[in-house]
Design a protein around this motif. Structure first.
Motif, short mmCIF file in Angstrom:
data_model
loop_
_atom_site.label_atom_id
_atom_site.label_comp_id
_atom_site.label_asym_id
_atom_site.label_seq_id
_atom_site.Cartn_x
_atom_site.Cartn_y
_atom_site.Cartn_z
N LYS A 149 37.57 22.59 -23.60
CA LYS A 149 36.73 22.78 -22.41
C LYS A 149 37.05 21.82 -21.27
O LYS A 149 36.36 21.81 -20.26
CB LYS A 149 35.24 22.67 -22.77
CG LYS A 149 34.77 23.68 -23.81
CD LYS A 149 33.29 23.54 -24.09
CE LYS A 149 32.85 24.54 -25.14
NZ LYS A 149 31.40 24.42 -25.45
N PRO A 197 28.21 21.72 -14.96
CA PRO A 197 27.81 22.79 -14.03
C PRO A 197 26.32 22.78 -13.74
O PRO A 197 25.52 22.24 -14.50
CB PRO A 197 28.22 24.07 -14.77
CG PRO A 197 28.16 23.69 -16.22
CD PRO A 197 28.58 22.25 -16.29
N ARG A 229 23.15 27.58 -15.80
CA ARG A 229 22.91 27.52 -17.23
C ARG A 229 22.77 28.93 -17.79
O ARG A 229 22.28 29.85 -17.11
CB ARG A 229 21.63 26.74 -17.53
CG ARG A 229 21.69 25.27 -17.13
CD ARG A 229 22.59 24.47 -18.07
NE ARG A 229 22.55 23.05 -17.78
CZ ARG A 229 23.35 22.43 -16.91
NH1 ARG A 229 24.26 23.15 -16.25
NH2 ARG A 229 23.27 21.13 -16.71
N ALA A 230 23.19 29.09 -19.05
CA ALA A 230 23.06 30.39 -19.71
C ALA A 230 21.60 30.59 -20.13
O ALA A 230 20.99 29.72 -20.75
CB ALA A 230 23.97 30.46 -20.93
N GLN A 286 22.59 35.72 -22.30
CA GLN A 286 23.81 35.39 -21.58
C GLN A 286 24.67 34.45 -22.40
O GLN A 286 24.19 33.78 -23.33
CB GLN A 286 23.49 34.74 -20.23
CG GLN A 286 22.76 35.64 -19.25
CD GLN A 286 22.47 34.91 -17.95
OE1 GLN A 286 22.24 33.70 -17.92
NE2 GLN A 286 22.48 35.65 -16.85
N ARG A 287 25.94 34.38 -22.06
CA ARG A 287 26.83 33.43 -22.71
C ARG A 287 27.79 32.86 -21.67
O ARG A 287 28.06 33.47 -20.63
CB ARG A 287 27.63 34.09 -23.83
CG ARG A 287 28.64 35.14 -23.37
CD ARG A 287 29.42 35.70 -24.54
NE ARG A 287 30.41 36.69 -24.11
CZ ARG A 287 31.64 36.38 -23.73
NH1 ARG A 287 32.03 35.11 -23.73
NH2 ARG A 287 32.50 37.31 -23.35
N LYS A 288 28.26 31.68 -21.96
CA LYS A 288 29.19 30.99 -21.06
C LYS A 288 30.62 31.34 -21.44
O LYS A 288 31.00 31.24 -22.61
CB LYS A 288 28.97 29.48 -21.15
CG LYS A 288 29.76 28.66 -20.15
CD LYS A 288 29.32 27.20 -20.23
CE LYS A 288 30.08 26.34 -19.24
NZ LYS A 288 31.50 26.21 -19.59
N HIS A 289 31.42 31.76 -20.48
CA HIS A 289 32.82 32.08 -20.71
C HIS A 289 33.64 30.78 -20.73
O HIS A 289 33.15 29.71 -20.38
CB HIS A 289 33.34 33.01 -19.62
CG HIS A 289 32.72 34.37 -19.65
ND1 HIS A 289 33.43 35.51 -19.35
CD2 HIS A 289 31.47 34.79 -19.92
CE1 HIS A 289 32.64 36.57 -19.45
NE2 HIS A 289 31.45 36.15 -19.79
N ASN A 321 35.88 27.96 -19.44
CA ASN A 321 36.20 27.42 -18.13
C ASN A 321 37.65 27.72 -17.80
O ASN A 321 38.53 27.58 -18.65
CB ASN A 321 35.98 25.90 -18.10
CG ASN A 321 34.52 25.52 -18.14
OD1 ASN A 321 33.64 26.37 -18.16
ND2 ASN A 321 34.25 24.21 -18.15
N ILE A 329 33.61 28.50 -13.33
CA ILE A 329 32.66 28.57 -14.45
C ILE A 329 31.89 29.88 -14.35
O ILE A 329 31.38 30.23 -13.27
CB ILE A 329 31.70 27.37 -14.43
CG1 ILE A 329 32.50 26.08 -14.59
CG2 ILE A 329 30.64 27.49 -15.52
CD1 ILE A 329 31.69 24.82 -14.44
N ILE A 377 29.01 32.61 -16.25
CA ILE A 377 27.97 32.92 -17.23
C ILE A 377 27.55 34.37 -17.00
O ILE A 377 27.33 34.78 -15.85
CB ILE A 377 26.75 31.98 -17.08
CG1 ILE A 377 27.13 30.56 -17.54
CG2 ILE A 377 25.56 32.49 -17.87
CD1 ILE A 377 26.04 29.56 -17.34
N SER A 411 28.58 32.73 -11.26
CA SER A 411 29.77 31.88 -11.28
C SER A 411 29.64 30.78 -10.24
O SER A 411 28.92 30.92 -9.25
CB SER A 411 31.04 32.70 -11.02
OG SER A 411 31.04 33.23 -9.71
#
Length: 417
Positions: A144, A164, A167-168, A172-175, A177, A196, A198, A208
């Motif tokens: 990351k 960042p 926040r997710a 949702q999910r964080k992709h 970076n 960034i 989500i 983003s």
């Protein structure tokens, strides 16, 4: 006896001091003799030496260290070496066991029909995800974080983690970076862009944001304030590549399931702009975000999109070039005798060779050896090129496999933050 002992102690100290003075005088004379040569002449001699020698010569004296580290000297080295043939780098990553390796690959024939791993320039434990580069420096993602690597000096710099603001939320999910390196030639600065993302499934509730890191002493992440004309969040292509040319970094991204765009980051002004991709690119694919197979290349000095969505099923490809606006330059149908090269295999764009051939490669497992496909758009000819010398440990396993052509311009810049 006490006086006699003090006398001999004083004599010894006096003798040591005289010895130190003689050594300082000799060193001073050597330094004066060294710089009796004009600095321009010393510079012209040094810039023609291998980068490994330059790194050793920085230990000769403070003057030499300052000379070799200064921006003017680094620019001279870069200008002198940029005429060399570009070198192909391969990054291999196994997320399961954390194994990674950065391989340096060179062509063994003038027509690039075979490649071999240069064992002397390959580094186990190096490399990462999403390989990209600019002006002699390489950038990739590891755990990351962004890592900057200088192939000339073998120095690696790991940047601090981005914190960042988005926040997710539930669902949702964080992709991953995504990090992109670019160079501002006016201010002679390297900058790293971090995107960034989500989102929920199918890119719903897409968010983003973007951060920039100036590669210099005391550098830190700074959030990019979007321009008023930039209103759409986006998600970079999952295995997409980037192009760094001039002072602009470009990559393709999804605005939603059906619309993609070319994102342009001006390294100097730190502004983001987007160019919508024509809907005719991948026109008949069902859900573009899942089935579109296309990416950026440079074609004739222009930004272009190579669309190979129908290469596997119908042997068809299209080339779109951005001049003042998008135009379809080529529609090609693969020769029947070469269709077996693309049957039953997923391919992604990995770049373009110096002579203009598009590089295609499987994204993951290589059960029967490592290879790339080179597609000559002028002659409509597709060739399979095997890569020899890959360590055996990487065969028959599912691993991340990335390629990047890097100019053999040597950068002796010292990485620091």
């Amino acid at each position: 006896m006490l006086m006699m002992g003090s006398f001999w102690s004083l004599a010894a100290l006096t003798q040591q001091e005289r010895r130190r003075k003689r050594i300082r005088r000799r060193r001073g004379r050597r330094g004066r003799v060294m710089w009796e040569f004009p600095v321009d002449l010393v510079t012209e001699i040094l810039i023609r030496l291998p980068e490994k020698s330059l790194m050793r010569f920085k230990c000769v004296s403070k003057q030499w260290s300052s000379l070799i580290s200064c921006r003017y000297f680094c620019d001279r080295v870069f200008t002198l070496t940029r005429q060399r043939q570009p070198r192909l780098y391969m990054s291999l990553v196994d997320d399961d066991d954390g194994q990674r390796e950065l391989l340096s690959i060179s062509s063994t024939s003038p027509d690039n029909t075979s490649f071999v791993v240069d064992q002397d320039l390959s580094i186990p434990g190096m490399g990462g995800l999403f390989l990209n580069g600019a002006r002699g420096l390489m950038c990739f993602s590891r755990r990351k974080k962004a890592c900057i690597y200088n192939p000339s000096t073998k120095q690696i710099l790991t940047l601090p983690r981005v914190k960042p603001d988005i926040r997710a939320e539930q669902g949702q999910r964080k992709h991953h970076n995504r990090y992109y390196i670019g160079h501002d030639p006016v201010n002679d600065q390297y900058k790293i862009l971090c995107t960034i993302v989500i989102a929920s499934d199918l890119l719903r509730s897409l968010k983003s944001e973007h951060w920039v890191f100036v590669l210099e002493a005391g550098g830190s992440w700074k959030k990019v304030v979007p321009h008023e004309n930039y209103r759409h969040p986006h998600a970079p292509f999952t295995l997409g590549r980037s192009i760094s040319s001039g002072s602009v970094v470009r990559y393709m991204a999804w605005r939603d399931n059906y619309h993609c765009e070319v994102v342009c980051f001006d390294v100097r002004s730190e502004e983001l702009t987007t160019i919508l991709v024509p809907r005719d690119v991948g026109l008949h694919v069902r859900i573009p975000v899942f089935h579109l197979k296309a990416d950026l290349i440079e074609y004739g000095g222009e930004i272009a999109i190579f669309d190979h969505s129908y290469l596997q099923d119908g042997g068809e490809t299209e080339l779109w070039v951005l001049e003042k606006e998008w135009s379809r330059k080529k529609s090609l149908v693969l020769q029947p005798c070469q269709r077996h090269l693309v049957n039953d295999v997923e391919l992604i764009v990995k770049g373009i060779t110096q002579d203009g051939k598009v590089i295609l490669a499987p994204p993951l497992e290589m059960s029967y050896g490592f290879y790339i496909l080179c597609y000559d758009l002028q002659s409509n000819d597709l060739r399979k090129v095997e890569i020899q010398g890959i360590p055996q440990v990487w065969y028959d396993k599912e691993c991340y496999f990335d390629l990047r052509y890097m100019d053999e311009s040597e950068s002796v810049i010292y990485l620091e933050t």
